[in-house]
Motif scaffolding. Structure first.
Motif, PDB file in Angstrom:
ATOM      1  N   ALA A  12      44.286  22.828  28.759  1.00 50.39           N
ATOM      2  CA  ALA A  12      43.772  21.485  28.484  1.00 50.39           C
ATOM      3  C   ALA A  12      42.991  21.002  29.705  1.00 50.39           C
ATOM      4  O   ALA A  12      43.140  21.526  30.803  1.00 50.39           O
ATOM      5  N   TRP A  13      42.201  19.985  29.538  1.00 48.32           N
ATOM      6  CA  TRP A  13      41.351  19.514  30.638  1.00 48.32           C
ATOM      7  C   TRP A  13      42.167  19.021  31.820  1.00 48.32           C
ATOM      8  O   TRP A  13      41.761  19.169  32.966  1.00 48.32           O
ATOM      9  N   ASN A  14      43.347  18.450  31.582  1.00 49.98           N
ATOM     10  CA  ASN A  14      44.158  17.934  32.677  1.00 49.98           C
ATOM     11  C   ASN A  14      45.156  18.963  33.226  1.00 49.98           C
ATOM     12  O   ASN A  14      45.833  18.691  34.201  1.00 49.98           O
ATOM     13  N   GLY A  15      45.241  20.127  32.627  1.00 49.03           N
ATOM     14  CA  GLY A  15      46.141  21.153  33.135  1.00 49.03           C
ATOM     15  C   GLY A  15      45.408  22.284  33.819  1.00 49.03           C
ATOM     16  O   GLY A  15      46.019  23.122  34.480  1.00 49.03           O
ATOM     17  N   VAL A  16      44.108  22.315  33.679  1.00 46.62           N
ATOM     18  CA  VAL A  16      43.320  23.406  34.242  1.00 46.62           C
ATOM     19  C   VAL A  16      43.409  23.422  35.761  1.00 46.62           C
ATOM     20  O   VAL A  16      43.643  24.464  36.367  1.00 46.62           O
ATOM     21  N   LEU A  17      43.241  22.284  36.363  1.00 46.68           N
ATOM     22  CA  LEU A  17      43.213  22.226  37.816  1.00 46.68           C
ATOM     23  C   LEU A  17      44.514  22.706  38.435  1.00 46.68           C
ATOM     24  O   LEU A  17      44.505  23.591  39.292  1.00 46.68           O
ATOM     25  N   ILE A  18      45.616  22.168  38.015  1.00 44.51           N
ATOM     26  CA  ILE A  18      46.887  22.521  38.653  1.00 44.51           C
ATOM     27  C   ILE A  18      47.298  23.954  38.339  1.00 44.51           C
ATOM     28  O   ILE A  18      47.794  24.662  39.207  1.00 44.51           O
ATOM     29  N   PHE A  19      47.083  24.415  37.130  1.00 48.36           N
ATOM     30  CA  PHE A  19      47.477  25.773  36.769  1.00 48.36           C
ATOM     31  C   PHE A  19      46.627  26.804  37.489  1.00 48.36           C
ATOM     32  O   PHE A  19      47.136  27.702  38.154  1.00 48.36           O
ATOM     33  N   TRP A  20      45.314  26.693  37.375  1.00 49.24           N
ATOM     34  CA  TRP A  20      44.428  27.703  37.957  1.00 49.24           C
ATOM     35  C   TRP A  20      44.355  27.595  39.468  1.00 49.24           C
ATOM     36  O   TRP A  20      44.175  28.600  40.160  1.00 49.24           O
ATOM     37  N   LEU A  21      44.499  26.405  40.015  1.00 45.16           N
ATOM     38  CA  LEU A  21      44.520  26.261  41.464  1.00 45.16           C
ATOM     39  C   LEU A  21      45.752  26.937  42.054  1.00 45.16           C
ATOM     40  O   LEU A  21      45.657  27.678  43.043  1.00 45.16           O
ATOM     41  N   ALA A  22      46.897  26.709  41.453  1.00 41.67           N
ATOM     42  CA  ALA A  22      48.127  27.337  41.929  1.00 41.67           C
ATOM     43  C   ALA A  22      48.070  28.854  41.752  1.00 41.67           C
ATOM     44  O   ALA A  22      48.456  29.614  42.650  1.00 41.67           O
ATOM     45  N   LEU A  23      47.573  29.313  40.609  1.00 37.93           N
ATOM     46  CA  LEU A  23      47.487  30.747  40.356  1.00 37.93           C
ATOM     47  C   LEU A  23      46.523  31.427  41.318  1.00 37.93           C
ATOM     48  O   LEU A  23      46.834  32.483  41.879  1.00 37.93           O
ATOM     49  N   SER A  24      45.379  30.847  41.539  1.00 38.66           N
ATOM     50  CA  SER A  24      44.398  31.464  42.439  1.00 38.66           C
ATOM     51  C   SER A  24      44.868  31.418  43.890  1.00 38.66           C
ATOM     52  O   SER A  24      44.666  32.375  44.644  1.00 38.66           O
ATOM     53  N   THR A  25      45.522  30.352  44.299  1.00 38.41           N
ATOM     54  CA  THR A  25      46.045  30.263  45.660  1.00 38.41           C
ATOM     55  C   THR A  25      47.118  31.318  45.898  1.00 38.41           C
ATOM     56  O   THR A  25      47.130  31.987  46.935  1.00 38.41           O
ATOM     57  N   TYR A  26      48.015  31.483  44.965  1.00 42.06           N
ATOM     58  CA  TYR A  26      49.073  32.489  45.095  1.00 42.06           C
ATOM     59  C   TYR A  26      48.494  33.901  45.092  1.00 42.06           C
ATOM     60  O   TYR A  26      48.945  34.760  45.850  1.00 42.06           O
ATOM     61  N   THR A  27      47.471  34.151  44.288  1.00 39.68           N
ATOM     62  CA  THR A  27      46.837  35.462  44.244  1.00 39.68           C
ATOM     63  C   THR A  27      46.153  35.776  45.572  1.00 39.68           C
ATOM     64  O   THR A  27      46.285  36.888  46.091  1.00 39.68           O
ATOM     65  N   ILE A  28      45.455  34.809  46.126  1.00 40.52           N
ATOM     66  CA  ILE A  28      44.810  35.013  47.429  1.00 40.52           C
ATOM     67  C   ILE A  28      45.858  35.281  48.497  1.00 40.52           C
ATOM     68  O   ILE A  28      45.684  36.158  49.356  1.00 40.52           O
ATOM     69  N   PHE A  29      46.960  34.536  48.470  1.00 38.94           N
ATOM     70  CA  PHE A  29      48.045  34.748  49.424  1.00 38.94           C
ATOM     71  C   PHE A  29      48.597  36.167  49.322  1.00 38.94           C
ATOM     72  O   PHE A  29      48.802  36.837  50.339  1.00 38.94           O
TER      73      PHE A  29
END
Length: 57
Positions: A12-29
């Motif tokens: 959803a438009w309001n869940g994209v930021l928190i979900f994908w931001l957390a996922l991408s940050t953890y993947t980079i880590f």
């Protein structure tokens, strides 16, 4: 049913930021830490071969 998926959850438009931001940050880590662990594991260990050193007491 499709409308529920679009308006709720990580896509959803309001869940994209928190979900994908957390996922991408953890993947980079994980990638960065994996590279550092690999570098540390493959790095040769320095050995002190000084023959004139006093023995420790």
């Amino acid at each position: 049913m499709l409308a529920l998926v679009i308006h709720r959850g990580p896509f959803a438009w309001n869940g994209v930021l928190i979900f994908w931001l957390a996922l991408s940050t953890y993947t980079i880590f994980l990638v960065v830490m994996g590279l550092f662990v690999r570098y540390s594991a493959l790095r040769p260990v320095a050995v002190d071969t000084d023959d004139e050193a006093e023995p420790s007491r």
